[in-house]
Design an enzyme around this catalytic site. Structure first.
Site, short mmCIF file in Angstrom:
data_model
loop_
_atom_site.label_atom_id
_atom_site.label_comp_id
_atom_site.label_asym_id
_atom_site.label_seq_id
_atom_site.Cartn_x
_atom_site.Cartn_y
_atom_site.Cartn_z
N LYS A 54 0.83 -1.39 -0.02
CA LYS A 54 0.05 0.03 -0.06
C LYS A 54 0.98 1.29 0.21
O LYS A 54 0.61 2.44 -0.84
CB LYS A 54 -0.93 -0.06 1.25
CG LYS A 54 -1.98 -0.95 1.06
CD LYS A 54 -2.71 -0.97 2.52
CE LYS A 54 -4.10 -1.88 2.34
NZ LYS A 54 -4.74 -2.02 3.53
N CYS A 71 -0.62 0.85 6.24
CA CYS A 71 -0.79 -0.01 7.38
C CYS A 71 -1.86 -1.10 6.88
O CYS A 71 -2.70 -0.71 5.99
CB CYS A 71 -1.40 0.69 8.47
SG CYS A 71 -0.58 2.07 9.35
N ASP A 72 -2.00 -2.11 7.75
CA ASP A 72 -3.00 -3.05 7.41
C ASP A 72 -2.99 -3.95 8.57
O ASP A 72 -2.20 -4.36 9.31
CB ASP A 72 -2.50 -4.05 6.28
CG ASP A 72 -3.96 -4.95 5.74
OD1 ASP A 72 -4.62 -4.25 5.07
OD2 ASP A 72 -3.76 -6.12 6.01
N SER A 73 -4.32 -4.13 8.82
CA SER A 73 -4.63 -5.10 10.05
C SER A 73 -5.43 -6.28 9.94
O SER A 73 -6.23 -6.33 8.82
CB SER A 73 -5.30 -4.19 11.15
OG SER A 73 -4.71 -2.90 11.53
N GLY A 108 0.48 -4.36 10.31
CA GLY A 108 1.64 -4.10 9.73
C GLY A 108 1.93 -2.48 9.36
O GLY A 108 0.66 -2.07 9.23
#
Length: 199
Positions: A54, A71-73, A108
């Site tokens: 991203k 970010c990624d969750s 992340g």
């Protein structure tokens, strides 16, 4: 020293609010990276790769220097990845399975300098215990629509916070951005954090 532009490669209002809370002004440029292109079964590896992809997609489009944050969750219960539910029925079934259980929320983080392409990566993991909620509570919560837009089918900073019995670790990581990890990344990138507060 001028404060570098800081870009959030996410449309998440919760992440934007967290950054504003700590006095960071960001430009919001959501990434349009196709997440389905990344197929990994390890939750920390998955969110780290997605966060990087991203941030990289937004960093490539910059014509002026900037630091881009992606970010990624994802929630994992017993090692199984639980993404955003595809329907209200799926959200209800998910909550019926996870009530009373412990889960791990992995987020992340990727920070990329668009000029030099230097990158700094980190993954935060927070343990969350879900309350023993009743079926009526689950159905009412899902009817609000909130769980359908969230990793793990809940928002700690929203109505879902009522159904979280215990948290072990960084609570902002559960919201989608670990502020302690962000500080470490910004310091590694020589971002003048204290100066940013004065502008």
């Amino acid at each position: 020293m001028t404060t570098p532009r800081l870009i959030l490669a996410s449309a998440s209002p919760a992440r934007r609010r967290l950054l504003a809370t700590v006095g960071l002004t960001v430009e919001v440029q959501p990434s349009h990276f196709d997440e389905s292109l990344v197929q990994l079964n390890d939750p920390p590896a998955l969110v780290q790769e997605l966060a990087f992809r991203k941030a990289a997609s937004v960093a490539r489009s910059q014509t002026e220097p900037a630091l881009v944050l992606g970010c990624d969750s994802v929630l994992a219960i017993n090692g199984e990845i639980c993404g955003k539910p595809a329907s209200p029925a799926e959200a209800i079934a998910r909550w019926q399975q996870m009530r009373g259980q412990w889960g791990e929320l992995h987020t992340g983080h990727a920070l990329i300098d668009s000029a030099s392409q230097r990158r700094w990566l980190a993954c935060g993991t927070t343990r969350v215990r879900f309350a023993e909620v009743e079926d009526a509570e689950i159905k009412a919560y899902v009817a609000t629509g909130e769980p359908l837009a969230c990793a793990g089918a809940f928002a700690l900073e929203g109505k879902g916070g009522l159904f979280i019995a215990e948290i072990q670790g960084c609570h902002t990581n559960v919201i989608g951005l670990s502020l302690p990890l962000l500080r470490e990344l910004l310091l590694a990138a020589d971002y003048p954090l204290l100066q940013a507060w004065q502008t």
